[in-house]
Design an enzyme around this catalytic site. Structure first.
Site, PDB file in Angstrom:
ATOM      1  N   GLU A  46     -10.670   6.965  37.218  1.00 59.11           N
ATOM      2  CA  GLU A  46     -10.772   7.286  38.685  1.00 59.11           C
ATOM      3  C   GLU A  46      -9.284   8.181  38.945  1.00 59.11           C
ATOM      4  OE1 GLU A  46     -13.454   3.916  38.707  1.00 59.11           O
ATOM      5  OE2 GLU A  46     -11.838   4.593  37.528  1.00 59.11           O
ATOM      6  N   CYS A  68     -13.324  -0.246  39.353  1.00 61.90           N
ATOM      7  CA  CYS A  68     -12.920  -1.849  39.587  1.00 61.90           C
ATOM      8  C   CYS A  68     -12.660  -1.977  40.901  1.00 61.90           C
ATOM      9  CB  CYS A  68     -12.202  -2.179  37.460  1.00 61.90           C
ATOM     10  SG  CYS A  68      -9.870  -1.198  38.258  1.00 61.90           S
ATOM     11  N   ALA A 104     -27.789   1.623  -8.682  1.00 54.95           N
ATOM     12  CA  ALA A 104     -28.572   1.107  -9.336  1.00 54.95           C
ATOM     13  C   ALA A 104     -28.173   0.116 -10.698  1.00 54.95           C
ATOM     14  CB  ALA A 104     -28.696   2.531 -10.454  1.00 54.95           C
ATOM     15  N   ALA A 105     -29.305  -0.714 -11.441  1.00 55.11           N
ATOM     16  CA  ALA A 105     -29.278  -2.010 -12.034  1.00 55.11           C
ATOM     17  C   ALA A 105     -28.098  -2.042 -13.057  1.00 55.11           C
ATOM     18  CB  ALA A 105     -30.509  -0.877 -12.780  1.00 55.11           C
ATOM     19  N   SER A 150     -23.027   3.120  -8.005  1.00 53.54           N
ATOM     20  CA  SER A 150     -23.142   3.577  -6.682  1.00 53.54           C
ATOM     21  C   SER A 150     -22.803   5.023  -5.764  1.00 53.54           C
ATOM     22  CB  SER A 150     -23.116   2.383  -5.566  1.00 53.54           C
ATOM     23  OG  SER A 150     -22.049   2.087  -5.361  1.00 53.54           O
ATOM     24  N   TRP A 179     -21.937   8.747  -6.204  1.00 52.67           N
ATOM     25  CA  TRP A 179     -22.451   8.345  -4.299  1.00 52.67           C
ATOM     26  C   TRP A 179     -23.859   8.111  -3.930  1.00 52.67           C
ATOM     27  CZ3 TRP A 179     -18.735   6.305  -1.291  1.00 52.67           C
ATOM     28  CH2 TRP A 179     -16.966   6.561  -2.269  1.00 52.67           C
ATOM     29  N   THR A 187     -18.093  -6.780  -2.312  1.00 49.54           N
ATOM     30  CA  THR A 187     -18.101  -5.458  -1.910  1.00 49.54           C
ATOM     31  C   THR A 187     -16.427  -5.362  -2.093  1.00 49.54           C
ATOM     32  OG1 THR A 187     -19.914  -4.763  -0.043  1.00 49.54           O
ATOM     33  CG2 THR A 187     -17.874  -3.259  -0.242  1.00 49.54           C
ATOM     34  N   ASP A 194     -16.225  -2.399  -5.412  1.00 55.50           N
ATOM     35  CA  ASP A 194     -15.837  -0.552  -4.950  1.00 55.50           C
ATOM     36  C   ASP A 194     -14.526  -0.984  -4.571  1.00 55.50           C
ATOM     37  OD1 ASP A 194     -18.585  -0.737  -5.247  1.00 55.50           O
ATOM     38  OD2 ASP A 194     -18.885  -0.195  -2.738  1.00 55.50           O
ATOM     39  N   ARG A 204     -10.297   8.620   7.780  1.00 49.46           N
ATOM     40  CA  ARG A 204      -9.848   9.537   7.284  1.00 49.46           C
ATOM     41  C   ARG A 204     -10.779  10.890   7.609  1.00 49.46           C
ATOM     42  NH1 ARG A 204     -10.778   6.766   3.027  1.00 49.46           N
ATOM     43  NH2 ARG A 204     -12.753   7.758   1.531  1.00 49.46           N
TER      44      ARG A 204
END
Length: 363
Positions: A56, A79, A166-167, A171, A173, A199, A203, A210
């Protein structure tokens, strides 16, 4: 009855409010449009950062004397308290505004009451214009105020058959470059990005935003109960602040300089509610939960997932880790049901956004 001009002005205020996503916490995102006595827009603004002028004030500064007798369209009830800035209700009164349209009532007990103050001063006040849209645009802050904990958005990427790798563990991408770029937008809108120890080790994610300019980097939170993270992990670089959450007895001697939060463990896991309470106390109002499946399961079991954003890639694997691990659900009648609120193509992928419609068992 709202006119087309009222709706146009409030849509403008909503667009302005969205500019503050990721930079106003622990305050809400708010947009404001001022029109003069003839209904012409003469001022606009949004809340840019915590501690700075409210929407405001920005809009009234731009409008100047043209605001007198005009209308203010605000996405959140003005407010009514003095914090780092003064009460916006009084600022509007002093500027000579004759009518205020606001979308969502302020649930913060410290700030509410602005509408009553305006009415007492003779200002015409109406609430509810584009309320649902304004609620959705400010959902993180509103949820945090109402529940007393951060809003949690769980994001994942998976194949169409629900696999995150995957097994053999590969991962990168599964999702497309376009989806990964979209995730950086979600990070930029969040106060904290949260991942689990599995994770972190599998990873080595960086978790900083970014590809976007001028953003406030979110707090990177790694839940690593036994402090097994290597000292050279990317999450520990200076690109963004980092908090490591470990068990009370974890040895962090190999991580000098890292900020560490120690929490008690229950059956080897961090208590989700205790973690969220600690983050809330640090000013975190929105969390992007990025992985992995075990941590996500703990959040689902605790009833602490407010929104799910899944990026589904047109890929089939047939085997490999599933999106979600044990969430305390043993039968279909206990399933956490979701309402899909949005679907969109992001590159070759499908982004599905959903919110819970039931309460998980034990929550």
């Amino acid at each position: 009855m709202a006119t087309p001009a009222d709706i146009t002005a409030m849509r403008g205020a909503l667009a302005l409010a969205a500019r503050g996503l990721g930079s106003t916490s622990p305050n809400p995102v708010v947009g404001c449009v001022i029109t003069d006595t003839a209904g012409h827009p003469v001022g606009s603004g949004h809340h840019e950062r915590a501690g700075g002028p409210h929407a405001e004030v920005h809009a009234l500064r731009e409008a100047g004397d043209r605001a007198r007798g005009g209308t203010a369209y605000v996405t959140l009830e003005p407010c009514n308290h003095t914090g780092r800035t003064g009460p916006c209700a009084q600022v509007l009164i002093d500027a000579g505004i004759s009518r205020v349209e606001y979308a969502v009532a302020d649930p913060n007990p410290r700030a509410t009451g602005g509408a009553d103050t305006l009415r007492a001063a003779g200002v015409e006040v109406r609430q509810g214009l584009l309320e649902a849209e304004a609620e959705a645009g400010n959902i993180a802050w509103l949820t945090a105020v109402r529940l007393g904990r951060p809003f949690v958005r769980w994001k994942y990427a998976a194949t169409l058959d629900g696999r995150t790798a995957a097994a053999d563990g590969t991962s990168r991408w599964i999702s497309s470059a376009e989806s990964r770029a979209d995730v950086h937008r979600l990070r930029a809108e969040s106060d904290a990005v949260l991942v689990g120890g599995g994770t972190l080790r599998a990873d080595d994610p960086h978790l900083a935003v970014r590809g976007l300019d001028g953003v406030t980097q979110p707090l990177r939170v790694g839940v690593d109960t036994r402090a097994e993270l290597p000292a050279g992990a990317r999450i520990l670089d200076p690109a963004a602040p980092t908090l490591l959450v470990v068990g009370e007895d974890a040895d962090t001697g190999h991580l000098p300089g890292a900020e560490v939060l120690r929490l008690p463990l229950h059956e080897g896991r961090i208590d989700v509610r205790a973690l969220l309470a600690e983050l809330y106390a640090r000013g975190v109002r929105s969390v992007l939960l990025e992985g992995g499946a075990t941590l996500a399961g703990s959040f689902v079991a605790a009833g602490a997932v407010d929104q799910v954003v899944g990026y589904l890639a047109p890929v089939l694997l047939g085997a490999g880790p599933a999106v979600l691990a044990d969430a305390g659900i043993s039968t279909l009648t206990e399933a956490l049901r979701l309402d899909v609120t949005d679907t969109a193509r992001v590159g070759p992928d499908l982004r599905v956004t959903a919110v819970p419609t039931t309460t998980p068992k034990g929550a």
